[in-house]
Structures are given as C-alpha cells and as structure tokens.
Design an enzyme around this catalytic site. Structure first.
Site, PDB file in Angstrom:
ATOM      1  N   ASP A  29      -1.897 -58.825  -9.254  1.00 39.02           N
ATOM      2  CA  ASP A  29      -1.855 -58.399  -8.406  1.00 39.02           C
ATOM      3  C   ASP A  29      -0.419 -58.559  -8.067  1.00 39.02           C
ATOM      4  OD1 ASP A  29      -1.549 -56.122  -6.387  1.00 39.02           O
ATOM      5  OD2 ASP A  29      -1.436 -57.557  -4.659  1.00 39.02           O
TER       6      ASP A  29
ATOM      7  N   ASP B 206      -5.231 -60.561  -3.751  1.00 34.98           N
ATOM      8  CA  ASP B 206      -4.702 -60.600  -2.394  1.00 34.98           C
ATOM      9  C   ASP B 206      -5.055 -59.795  -0.675  1.00 34.98           C
ATOM     10  OD1 ASP B 206      -2.703 -59.293  -2.430  1.00 34.98           O
ATOM     11  OD2 ASP B 206      -2.364 -59.626  -0.134  1.00 34.98           O
TER      12      ASP B 206
ATOM     13  N   ASP C 258       2.272 -57.385  -5.008  1.00 34.60           N
ATOM     14  CA  ASP C 258       2.954 -57.844  -3.330  1.00 34.60           C
ATOM     15  C   ASP C 258       1.572 -58.083  -2.785  1.00 34.60           C
ATOM     16  OD1 ASP C 258       4.706 -56.186  -2.957  1.00 34.60           O
ATOM     17  OD2 ASP C 258       4.581 -54.530  -2.762  1.00 34.60           O
TER      18      ASP C 258
END
Length: 337
Positions: free
Chosen positions: A15, A214, A17
């Site tokens: 991922d 995250d 961001d």
C-alpha cells in the site's frame, strides 16, 4: 539460509499512504527498504486505493521521494475502475466522473466519455477521491444514479492518513451519496476487494505474495480475502488497540513497527497463538478472567503477545500491568493498565 520475513515470498505488494509515504513525504526507512528489495531482485508492486493519481504519476511521485518505482509496478483503483467500465460499456459511452482529473483521464483512455451533468445522459457514475469534489457534482451523480446509471466507487476508505491526523477519504464522500440515495454503490473496485492484489500477483507471475499495509479495513481485509499473507505496519492509520479488537477477517499474520520488519526474522513479526506466554522481554500470565503483562520490551512484541490472548476472548480492558514498563505501554495505548 536466511530467515528474514521477506525471503519467504516472491512478491511484495505495498500500500502507499501510511506505508511508503504520508501525503507527500516518505516514511523514514521506506526508500531504503524498497531500494534493498529492488537490489535483491524481489518483485514489487504498489496497490493503492487513491484514485487521484494515475500509475505514471504515482511512480514519478515515488521516484521523486527517492523510492524506486516504475509505472508498470503501480496498480490504482482509478485504473481498475476504468477497465471495469470499458469491459461493460460500449465505446464512447458517457460516464459521470466524481473525482480528480486522474480518474477522468483513466476513463477517457479506456475509450469512454467523461461527463459532468445529468443532461449528458450518463450510463454510469464512477466516484473516486478528489480534493475539489463538491456538492454540485455529487448532486449530479445522485440524480444520475436515481435515473438508472450504474454506480461504481473506486474505494470506500473513510479516511486518508496525514501528518496532522486522518482526513476525510473517498468513503466519506461515498457516504454522502449513500445517505442521499439510501443505497450502496453497485460495485466497489478497490481494497478490501481482492482484485488489485490478485492483479498484482498475476502481472508478476508470483505464487507467494506478501501484502504490506497500514489499514485493517482495506489492506489486511483485502489480503485475507485474496488468501495472501500480510504484514501490518504501524506507520499509518491502524493503532495497537485497533489490532487487538480486529475481527477475524481483518487479522494479519505479521505486525511490525515499520518496513524494517521485512528484513527481521519472520518469527519476530508473527502474531502469537493464545497459549503463548512470552515475547521478547514481555511475559503474560492468567489473572482470574484477566491477564497480567510483566517485563519490558518493544511495543510490537507486547502487541504480538497480547493479540493471541485478546482474540481468544480476553477483553482489552482486562489486560493488567504487572510492571512499570507494562503500565506505561498500556496507558500509551489508551488501556487502563
């Protein structure tokens, strides 16, 4: 033979961001981690729900931050949504676009016609994040969906990470239409749908991919749904209590403070079973219906140890501190300690 976590996999799907960068700044150590993987010949992919940039723009952004990346390593929800629309609609079909110019460009590149009003007779609405999305285009989208247009959301992330804290994401904008229309989108393309992860594995021919994210509700749930191993890093949205209270569909196999966990032994990041009683310098003992954490060590080791016990039925509020270090740690997590 090395026992590093990353050595058990032939593809690492990141991922962006909250994992590689926050808005426009690289997360400390991310560039070095990706550079090491490239140097070692490990296949890499970037899978992002952010629909405000095209793959080439994402690669340029990463490269500008010192993170090695090429456009063919990037998969975006905007690109995937446009491909899905092109597969279902005739060439030139009008599509009302709610989002950034990148999403309009993806729709245009697939041979469809981006439009902005109900009067343009859109047969579909595609909605992605854009910092300038406002009431006017949302109103046109609501009218189009009521008139029968298919409604596709690139993703439903409620928030975006930022250095100042979580900001409203596309899921928050989707909620505006959901409230107005009293219905859900017809299709959600991005994570937690496993489509981006499966596309990444297919593109590289990987048989043992590892997803790194995250967010529990997108990255981890998507990886679990795709049947892929996953590593949660604590550099973005998810905090320790979020992980402790995660439902089964959102539980990773590994957790680390940051991307350096890829190069540590696999068992240093692995979530532990309910009967485990130690990790690093921490010890865990039953205390009636509660458990008592003693000793000292890294926050990640304590979290790996506690997850097994909490997921087995111990309430997070029933984790007691048996040492000063444990009390300080639990308090920092917002638990009674």
């Amino acid at each position: 033979m090395s026992d590093r976590l990353v050595d058990g996999y032939d593809l690492v799907v990141f991922d962006l961001d909250g994992v590689v960068y926050l808005i426009d700044k690289p997360i400390p150590g991310a560039a070095e981690a990706v550079g090491t993987l490239h140097a070692e010949g490990t296949a890499i992919a970037y899978a992002t729900n952010n629909a405000s940039r095209r793959a080439a723009d994402v690669a340029a952004l990463l490269t500008g931050m010192g993170v090695p990346a090429s456009a063919d390593e990037v998969l975006t929800s905007a690109g995937a949504a446009a491909v899905m629309l092109a597969d279902d609609l005739p060439a030139g079909a009008p599509v009302l676009v709610v989002g950034a110019e990148a999403l309009r460009a993806e729709v245009r590149e697939q041979g469809l016609t981006p439009v902005e009003r109900l009067e343009d007779a859109p047969v579909a609405v595609v909605q992605g994040y854009g910092p300038d999305v406002g009431w006017r285009v949302l109103a046109e989208a609501a009218l189009a969906v009521r008139k029968g247009a298919t409604w596709i959301a690139t993703n439903t992330d409620r928030t975006l990470p930022s250095p100042r804290g979580p900001l409203p994401g596309n899921g928050s904008l989707v909620s505006v239409l959901r409230t107005a229309l009293d219905r859900d989108p017809d299709v959600v393309v991005g994570k937690p749908s496993p489509a981006l992860f499966r596309a990444a594995a297919s593109r590289s021919g990987a048989t043992r991919p590892l997803v790194v994210g995250d967010r529990l509700d997108t990255d981890i749930e998507g990886a679990v749904g795709a049947g892929m191993d996953c590593l949660l890093v604590l550099t973005g949205v998810t905090g320790p209590v979020d992980l402790l209270t995660a439902p089964p569909a959102r539980r990773p196999g590994y957790v680390a403070a940051d991307l350096s966990g890829l190069f540590a032994p696999a068992d240093a990041a692995q979530l532990l079973p309910p009967d485990a009683d130690s990790a690093g310098g921490w010890r865990l003992a039953d205390d009636g219906g509660a458990v008592r954490l003693t000793g000292d060590g890294t926050p990640v080791d304590a979290l790996r140890l506690l997850c097994g016990r909490v997921w087995d039925g111990v309430a997070p509020g029933d984790v007691r501190a048996g040492s000063d270090a444990a009390r300080e740690l639990l308090t920092s997590w917002g638990l009674p300690g």
